[in-house]
Design an enzyme around this catalytic site. Structure first.
Site, PDB file in Angstrom:
ATOM      1  N   ASP A  98       1.836   0.369  -3.787  1.00 14.84           N
ATOM      2  CA  ASP A  98       0.824   1.460  -3.730  1.00 14.84           C
ATOM      3  C   ASP A  98       1.582   2.671  -4.153  1.00 14.84           C
ATOM      4  O   ASP A  98       2.701   2.979  -3.595  1.00 14.84           O
ATOM      5  CB  ASP A  98       0.457   1.411  -2.043  1.00 14.84           C
ATOM      6  CG  ASP A  98      -0.517   2.460  -1.702  1.00 14.84           C
ATOM      7  OD1 ASP A  98      -0.663   3.513  -2.543  1.00 14.84           O
ATOM      8  OD2 ASP A  98      -1.296   2.385  -0.857  1.00 14.84           O
TER       9      ASP A  98
ATOM     10  N   SER B  71      -7.737   4.627   2.582  1.00 11.43           N
ATOM     11  CA  SER B  71      -6.805   5.637   2.484  1.00 11.43           C
ATOM     12  C   SER B  71      -7.130   6.673   3.553  1.00 11.43           C
ATOM     13  O   SER B  71      -7.073   6.470   4.813  1.00 11.43           O
ATOM     14  CB  SER B  71      -6.898   6.250   1.013  1.00 11.43           C
ATOM     15  OG  SER B  71      -5.722   7.344   0.845  1.00 11.43           O
TER      16      SER B  71
ATOM     17  N   HIS C 112      -3.419   1.080  -4.890  1.00 10.46           N
ATOM     18  CA  HIS C 112      -4.102   1.846  -3.692  1.00 10.46           C
ATOM     19  C   HIS C 112      -5.381   1.754  -3.327  1.00 10.46           C
ATOM     20  O   HIS C 112      -5.838   1.385  -2.288  1.00 10.46           O
ATOM     21  CB  HIS C 112      -3.307   3.355  -3.780  1.00 10.46           C
ATOM     22  CG  HIS C 112      -4.080   4.120  -2.784  1.00 10.46           C
ATOM     23  ND1 HIS C 112      -3.398   3.972  -1.183  1.00 10.46           N
ATOM     24  CD2 HIS C 112      -5.189   5.157  -2.789  1.00 10.46           C
ATOM     25  CE1 HIS C 112      -4.149   5.137  -0.539  1.00 10.46           C
ATOM     26  NE2 HIS C 112      -4.989   5.636  -1.313  1.00 10.46           N
TER      27      HIS C 112
END
Length: 270
Positions: A197, A96, A227
């Site tokens: 996600d 991320s 995610h």
């Protein structure tokens, strides 16, 4: 504030001089806990591993309000420098926002970084409310949490229960910097993207893949994870694939043949 139990940074060093070093970066409002299983896998393969805790993370969300993206970047940069002094090949793997910071390191360090692995990296958002974050942050300190997007039952990401808005505004500034310089990324790239996600939209992976100048680029689609894929069903795919990726590139640097990885890597290259 004290560090949360389980949010501590981690490191591992093999006996002797390590050939491969890996810096692992967790995401925004997250902690090293989301990267620890990956780090343990890499350490078991004989890699030197560093999993820093980014400033402002892993204590109390208010601590993040005083930090900005250069603080987070600086912590990772120090880890890269440390491993570069000891290892033949240094890699950076990020989840991320950790992927965003990984891209920035690749832009700045050039060939000193042998390759990067990104898991659901972020470089923008399509959420309309994000455009008002800068203004809202003047009057209100936080927004709803984005953490713990995991499909696997019984798994919890250790992260803040809200988003510190001033820190989020700094993240958007990091996105702008990284997107503007994506063409400077020339290292090999391995990118994992979850089809489901709920935090980072698919446009992020496309912007990264279309923007980098790398000629060695692999995208792997994860069909059974959300995610935080490093803690999810597809984690073994990520761990095994990234190990083979690092070994292949290190072998090329060393002028040897990469050993054939044991086991198989699931996932469908896109």
């Amino acid at each position: 504030m004290p560090v949360m139990l389980g949010a501590e940074p981690f490191s591992a060093d093999p006996p002797g001089e390590p050939g491969i070093g890996v810096v692992l970066s967790h995401g925004f409002t997250g902690t090293p806990q989301s990267m620890r299983p990956w780090g343990e896998h890499l350490a078991a393969q004989g890699f030197a591993v560093r999993g820093p805790r980014l400033p402002g993370h892993g204590t109390h969300w208010r601590d993040m309000q005083a930090t900005r993206w250069p603080d987070w970047y600086g912590e990772l940069s120090r880890a890269v420098d440390e491993l570069a002094a000891r290892c033949r090949s240094v890699f950076v793997f990020g989840l991320s926002m950790g992927g965003t910071l990984t891209l920035r390191l690749a832009e700045e360090y050039g060939d000193a970084i042998a390759g990067i692995c990104l898991v659901n990296p972020s470089v923008t958002t399509l959420r309309r409310d994000a455009a008002f974050a800068r203004h809202l942050a003047r009057f209100w300190p936080w927004a709803s949490a984005v953490a713990n997007d995991v499909a696997k039952p019984g798994v919890t990401e250790l992260a803040y229960d809200r988003v510190p808005l001033r820190a989020f505004v700094s993240l958007t500034e990091l996105w702008d910097v990284v997107r503007a310089d994506l063409g400077r990324v020339r290292q090999p790239v391995l990118l994992y993207r979850s089809t489901a996600d709920h935090v980072v939209e698919p446009v992020n992976a496309r912007l990264v893949l279309d923007g980098v100048s790398s000629t060695d680029v692999t995208e792997v689609v994860l069909h059974d994870s959300y995610h935080v894929a490093t803690l999810d069903h597809d984690a073994p795919t990520i761990f095994e694939g990234s190990t083979a990726f690092a070994r292949r590139l290190d072998a090329a640097r060393a002028g040897t043949t990469s050993p054939t990885p044991t086991g198989t890597t699931a996932g469908n290259p896109a």
